[in-house]
Design an enzyme around this catalytic site. Structure first.
Site, PDB file in Angstrom:
ATOM      1  N   GLU A 161      85.070  36.207  25.453  1.00 33.93           N
ATOM      2  CA  GLU A 161      83.810  36.307  26.209  1.00 33.93           C
ATOM      3  C   GLU A 161      83.647  35.176  27.227  1.00 33.93           C
ATOM      4  O   GLU A 161      82.599  34.525  27.291  1.00 33.93           O
ATOM      5  CB  GLU A 161      82.624  36.355  25.249  1.00 33.93           C
ATOM      6  CG  GLU A 161      82.606  37.604  24.391  1.00 33.93           C
ATOM      7  CD  GLU A 161      81.385  37.727  23.488  1.00 33.93           C
ATOM      8  OE1 GLU A 161      80.519  36.819  23.513  1.00 33.93           O
ATOM      9  OE2 GLU A 161      81.302  38.716  22.746  1.00 33.93           O
ATOM     10  N   GLU A 217      85.063  43.814  19.402  1.00 33.63           N
ATOM     11  CA  GLU A 217      83.796  43.478  18.744  1.00 33.63           C
ATOM     12  C   GLU A 217      82.852  44.647  18.954  1.00 33.63           C
ATOM     13  O   GLU A 217      82.488  44.963  20.077  1.00 33.63           O
ATOM     14  CB  GLU A 217      83.161  42.198  19.307  1.00 33.63           C
ATOM     15  CG  GLU A 217      83.809  40.910  18.854  1.00 33.63           C
ATOM     16  CD  GLU A 217      83.003  39.673  19.238  1.00 33.63           C
ATOM     17  OE1 GLU A 217      81.748  39.739  19.212  1.00 33.63           O
ATOM     18  OE2 GLU A 217      83.624  38.657  19.567  1.00 33.63           O
TER      19      GLU A 217
END
Length: 498
Positions: free
Chosen positions: A173, A292
């Site tokens: 991320e 995720e």
């Protein structure tokens, strides 16, 4: 229309069921590791401190792939802290989740645990506060046979054979403003390219995942992937996607239709990656690593600044109900229906933190409601994924407009047909499946995850409140299968073909 109709034909398929679709995620966050998978002194723990009850549930769940050690945690992590004698490991501050990290559990313990659960690792490297050298060093420690500084250190630590870790995430991320050591797309794209190049010099057989946008709603979505991949397209095999679906952040219908957003995100990422391939004149096609995903009441989380410095605190320990199980089932169905381009998927996380498995320190472990659709899909999705032609009633949603009440996927493995179906609606849904293109079907079974109370949960005191149960009424009449799906439910229909 008050019923749904499906048509199945073996001539029309999505592709094979990929083993890596049924992945999970273990991050050093809250109680996922400590008192989750690892608790020395627990009655069910061995000398290695690994909880056997959690290992048994992980195997029952059918987990095939596990991402580690993060997540946000990895962007401030020094992997060297988690190898070697535990008594010599330093205690550090984890800046991601404001936790005290003892490093009692690290790479060597994770790989030992992974062998017990019979799953494949997806290892993340720190490209936040660290970079090319540290990523290269970790590959050498994990995968090089011996005769070098880092491989000999692994051998000294009692691991003579290389771990042979194939799949690696190049950071996590990196466009998120919450990420320690975050980067612009150009900065990260160049770093990912150089890290990938160095890692492949040590082990040419690696499969590498570049960081996509942190989620679909972040302003960088789309433009981030395009810029990053222009830098590193030829060095990577996957681009990641992350998303969480909030049961309290919007209306109930929006939540039950969450899989629509996952589908939009997958298709958007694929379109961007293919655009870059065309722009670069590359015949290579990347796959998506949706590493995720889960249901999470994220709007109730106060953020990292709301936390205090603790070791293994109780944070984000979501209790899932039947509606959450139905949504998780629909997300699994979406992954199956895009398995031609989604090569890896990891539900986040495995234990305690937004997890299908809950534990108590010194106490029991139990299955949350979302455990069951995952376990049923992992066990019975085999062979080829069929492209289902479906018509179904629609329900109104504020976010997505009119959405079918039915989400469905089907797999065909030799003589076994499996149909996975979620009824998002509040009324029973009759379903008719046209089997004319298939051999004769017999031995029909219908299993459902449902409850008269869609808010029903499994708890420590009532761990079996919601479980898969046999449903009545499903039947086959020649080339027609009929069944009724309970309101807000996940369903598995299975038949033998002859």
């Amino acid at each position: 229309m008050d019923s749904a109709k499906l048509t199945l034909d073996p001539a029309f398929e999505v592709g094979p069921v990929g083993k890596r679709l049924f992945g999970s995620f273990v991050e050093h966050m809250g109680r996922c590791v400590y008192t989750g998978v690892f608790e020395p002194g627990h009655p069910r723990a061995g000398e290695d401190g690994l909880r056997r009850d959690v290992i048994e549930l992980t195997r029952e769940m059918g987990v095939t792939t596990v991402r580690y050690p993060g997540g946000n945690f990895v962007s401030n992590y020094e992997w060297e802290d988690g190898v070697g004698p535990a008594s010599e490991r330093p205690t550090r501050l984890d800046l991601a989740w404001k936790q005290i990290e003892t490093n009692a559990f690290g790479l060597d313990e994770f790989m030992t645990w992974l062998r017990e659960v019979d799953a494949e690792p997806v290892m993340a490297v720190n490209l936040g506060t660290r970079g090319v050298k540290e990523a290269r060093d970790l590959v050498e420690y994990a995968n090089f046979p011996g005769g070098t500084r880092w491989s000999d250190l692994r051998i000294k630590h009692g691991v003579p054979e290389p771990y042979g870790i194939r799949v690696w995430c190049l950071g996590n991320e990196m466009d998120g403003p919450w990420q320690i050591g975050g980067k612009t797309a150009d900065e990260y794209g160049r770093l990912a390219y150089e890290a990938a190049k160095a890692m492949r010099r040590v082990d040419p057989g690696l499969e590498l995942i570049a960081c996509g946008s942190s989620n679909m709603r972040i302003p960088t979505f789309g433009s981030w992937e395009a810029t990053v991949l222009e830098h590193c397209y030829d060095q990577v095999d996957y681009i990641s996607a992350h998303s969480y679906y909030d049961p309290v952040g919007g209306g109930r219908a929006d939540f039950l239709a969450s899989a629509v957003e996952m589908e939009q995100q997958i298709e958007g990422v694929i379109a961007t990656a293919d655009h870059v391939a065309a722009k670069l004149g590359s015949g290579k096609r990347l796959k998506v690593s949706f590493d995720e995903w889960n249901v999470w009441s994220q709007s109730l989380f106060g953020g990292e600044n709301s936390l205090d410095w603790e070791h293994a605190p109780r944070i984000i320990e979501e209790e899932y109900d039947v509606a959450g199980a139905a949504v998780v089932g629909s997300l699994l169905i979406t992954l199956l229906n895009h398995a031609d381009r989604v090569g890896i998927a990891c539900q986040a996380q495995l234990a305690n933190v937004i997890a299908p498995i809950r534990t108590e320190p010194g106490g029991p472990a139990w299955r949350q409601t979302i455990f069951h659709p995952f376990a049923l899909t992992a066990a019975h999705a085999r062979g080829r994924i069929l492209r289902v032609q479906a018509t179904a009633p629609a329900m109104p949603t504020e976010r997505y407009g009119e959405v079918p009440v039915l989400a469905t996927a089907a797999t065909l493995d030799d003589d076994r047909l499996a149909v996975f179906a979620v009824n998002r609606g509040d009324r029973p849904l009759p379903v008719e499946i046209d089997l004319r293109g298939l051999p004769r079907a017999t031995d029909l079974s219908h299993v459902t995850v449902a409850d008269d109370d869609t808010g029903a949960r499994n708890t420590e005191s009532e761990p079996r409140r919601v479980e898969p149960r046999a449903a009545d009424g499903a039947k086959i009449d020649r080339d027609r299968l009929t069944a009724v799906l309970p309101p807000v439910s996940f369903n598995l229909l299975r038949a033998r073909l002859s």
